[in-house]
Design an enzyme around this catalytic site. Structure first.
Site, PDB file in Angstrom:
ATOM      1  N   CYS A  21     -10.557 -35.648  -3.129  1.00  0.00           N
ATOM      2  CA  CYS A  21     -10.004 -34.309  -3.450  1.00  0.00           C
ATOM      3  C   CYS A  21      -9.026 -34.490  -4.870  1.00  0.00           C
ATOM      4  CB  CYS A  21      -9.260 -33.727  -2.454  1.00  0.00           C
ATOM      5  SG  CYS A  21      -8.522 -32.190  -2.686  1.00  0.00           S
TER       6      CYS A  21
ATOM      7  N   THR B 274     -14.899 -32.297  -7.919  1.00  0.00           N
ATOM      8  CA  THR B 274     -14.525 -31.597  -9.267  1.00  0.00           C
ATOM      9  C   THR B 274     -14.021 -32.572 -10.222  1.00  0.00           C
ATOM     10  OG1 THR B 274     -12.387 -31.016  -8.043  1.00  0.00           O
ATOM     11  CG2 THR B 274     -14.091 -29.554  -8.181  1.00  0.00           C
TER      12      THR B 274
ATOM     13  N   SER C 162     -18.688 -28.092   0.600  1.00  0.00           N
ATOM     14  CA  SER C 162     -17.531 -27.682   1.292  1.00  0.00           C
ATOM     15  C   SER C 162     -16.438 -26.877   0.475  1.00  0.00           C
ATOM     16  CB  SER C 162     -17.084 -29.308   1.574  1.00  0.00           C
ATOM     17  OG  SER C 162     -15.691 -29.062   2.385  1.00  0.00           O
TER      18      SER C 162
ATOM     19  N   ILE D   4     -21.098 -35.116  -7.696  1.00  0.00           N
ATOM     20  CA  ILE D   4     -19.565 -35.154  -7.860  1.00  0.00           C
ATOM     21  C   ILE D   4     -18.819 -34.180  -7.450  1.00  0.00           C
ATOM     22  CG2 ILE D   4     -19.968 -36.707 -10.128  1.00  0.00           C
ATOM     23  CD1 ILE D   4     -19.372 -34.138 -11.718  1.00  0.00           C
TER      24      ILE D   4
ATOM     25  N   GLY E 193     -22.897 -30.411  -8.492  1.00  0.00           N
ATOM     26  CA  GLY E 193     -22.100 -30.211  -9.968  1.00  0.00           C
ATOM     27  C   GLY E 193     -22.910 -29.366 -10.873  1.00  0.00           C
TER      28      GLY E 193
END
Lengths: 243, 303
Positions: free
Chosen positions: B131, B194, B21, B192, B244
């Site tokens: 987020c 960020t 996404s 994961i 990741g």
């Protein structure tokens, strides 16, 4: 948009910190002046978005200013080196509303896209006047190139070391024009916007992630909704800009 | 003949490759480049109840082997996603899609999922509780097991579709949060998101990104992802969508050996718009090289 390998034919310093690089490759997706390319350099994760100065006969000309590690690496590239390059990015300038006497205003690293635009306008039978703005004499480039295209050229330098002393906006009031096109640092764009007496198109710069509209890294608000500088821009019309 | 099929929460994917996404929009920009139906699926741009412009620019900074972003969940809001984006997506993609949703309160998560639930082409919900670039929501739900479980339970009540909770690495114990999501009724977890980072422009002596901090992604974070997927795999029974720093078929296999059932590709899409297609094309020969006939058999194979 196309991703293909371009080979460096020349990479020469043409003014202070400023390099002209001519590349050979597939330019079929370069559709309009004011578009940009996004170059993958060895050792750097993100690509480098650079505006197109000219694209003709299988050759792509870019002019870049050394401002950081990426452009420093570009300046060191040798003839024969190859760069994976995304072409055909951004909307570019629309020459249809220009009228017969368009005014082109380029500032510093914003001068290059004016070249291909000027060429196209002259090809269309129009009579462009070009104002080139720089800080000082050592930074001036492409004055003769524009003159050779057949344009009327006025150079302005902030320190008055060559041409008119002052900013491009000091020159604008003495010009008569039907429409304007500009590219340069944002404070210059804003000043041009304020001084201009016609409609026009302004090309913006922003830090980008992808360069083709996927990451929303370079969004801006306009009167017609949110736009991505890389995909819906970099050229915006005077009427839609919110400062 | 290499079999790349995997089963993600009851739905078979032709291959485990899922653009992450925020790196793939609503698909149609990439559909201009290649037939995106080659993908396993993709996770569309994080959607919230209300439209969001996101953070001021600059939103992007480059790092060694990666990048920071602080886009801040820019999206047109769930109603416009349904009325404008999904119809455009349908023209170019004919597989079940993963709906990525985010919110600033439990009510917002629930209402966004409820409104999207009627869209037949949504196969899974990926609920982003991680987020790092929004304030007063997003990651705060993903940093406590109790909050993570509450969000999961609340969303569970409004959809029968598989729910995958997207987890933050910016926590002391990702395992406890994954377990809380499982307890709350999640069908899977994805990890994961960020890593929170910052870069400073040494000329201006100020952070490069207007939001000051941003989420770090790209090849540099792969070892962190592999470690966390490995740990979570040992603690939960639900499938893991791993992500990741993956940018090759070999990376995909590595994340799957750690415990991922499917693998999301993020930052690499921004550098190489053909990344997912290239990985999918490379998978069969790389599988052959490592003696893998059925990709699904290697999930968790490193344990």
């Amino acid at each position: 948009m196309k991703d293909s390998v371009f080979k460096i034919l020349s990479n020469e310093k043409i003014a202070k910190n400023t390099y002209e690089c001519i590349l050979e490759g597939d330019i079929s997706d370069v559709k309009a002046p004011g578009q940009f390319v996004n170059i993958k350099l060895d050792g750097f994760y993100l690509r480098r978005p650079i505006s197109v100065c000219d694209a003709e006969d299988g050759k792509l000309t870019i002019i870049y200013k050394v401002v950081g590690e990426g452009t420093e690496a570009m300046a060191k590239a040798a003839v024969g080196d190859e760069w994976l390059t995304l072409t055909g990015l951004g909307n570019g300038y629309d020459t249809s509303p220009s009228g017969d006497y368009p005014l082109l205003i380029g500032g510093g690293a914003g001068v290059p896209p004016m070249y291909m635009l000027c060429k196209k306008l002259i090809f269309e039978g129009k009579h462009p006047t070009v104002i080139l703005g720089f800080n000082t004499k050592d930074e001036v480039f492409y004055k003769e190139k524009f003159t050779n295209l057949g344009a009327k050229v006025i150079v302005a330098t902030a320190d008055g070391s060559v041409g008119v002393k002052g900013f491009v906006t000091n020159v604008m009031p003495s010009c008569e024009y039907t429409y304007f096109y500009t590219c340069g640092p944002e404070p210059m764009l804003k000043a041009v916007y304020e001084v201009s007496v016609t409609s026009g198109q302004l090309s913006f710069e922003e830090r980008m992630g992808c360069g083709f509209g996927a990451c929303m890294g370079c969004s801006c608000k306009t009167k017609y909704g949110n736009k991505r500088i890389c995909r819906d821009g970099p050229v915006l019309t005077k009427e839609e800009i919110i400062w | 003949m290499a079999n790349t099929k995997v089963n993600l929460c009851g739905i078979t994917l032709d291959n485990p490759i899922i653009p992450a996404s925020g790196t793939f929009g609503f698909g149609y920009e990439f559909a201009e480049l290649y037939d995106i139906n080659v993908l396993g699926t993709f996770s569309f741009k994080g959607t919230t109840l209300e439209p969001r412009f996101g953070n001021p620019t600059p939103r992007i900074a480059e790092c060694a082997s990666g990048m920071l972003n602080a886009v801040g969940l820019q999206n047109p809001g769930v109603d416009k996603v349904i009325s404008e984006e999904l119809p455009k997506l349908r023209r170019v993609f004919n597989k079940p899609v993963m709906a990525n949703v985010s919110g600033f309160s439990i009510h917002e998560y629930v209402e966004t999922v409820r409104r999207l639930d009627g869209e037949g082409d949504i196969g899974w919900f990926e609920v982003n509780i991680s987020c790092p670039n929004v304030h007063g929501g997003g990651m705060s739900f993903g940093t406590s097991p109790e909050m993570a479980e509450q969000v999961t339970r609340a969303v569970r009540k409004v959809t029968d579709k598989p729910i995958i909770i997207k987890l933050s690495p910016n926590v002391t114990d990702i395992v406890s949060i994954a377990k809380a999501c499982e307890a709350g009724g999640a069908d899977g977890v994805s990890l994961i998101n960020t890593l929170l980072g910052m870069r400073i422009d040494i000329k201006r002596r100020r952070p490069i990104i207007a939001n000051k901090t941003g989420g770090f992604s790209g090849p540099a974070i792969k070892p962190v992802a592999v470690r966390m997927i490995y740990q979570v795999y040992e603690a939960v029974k639900i499938p893991i969508v791993g992500m990741g720093g993956a940018r090759s078929a070999e990376d995909v296999i590595e994340l799957m050996l750690a415990g991922a059932t499917a693998v999301e590709i993020g930052a690499e899409n921004l550098v190489n718009p053909y990344a997912c297609r290239d990985i999918i094309e490379a998978l069969p020969s790389v599988m052959e090289k490592y003696g893998i006939n059925n990709l699904s058999e290697i999930i968790g194979g490193a344990h």
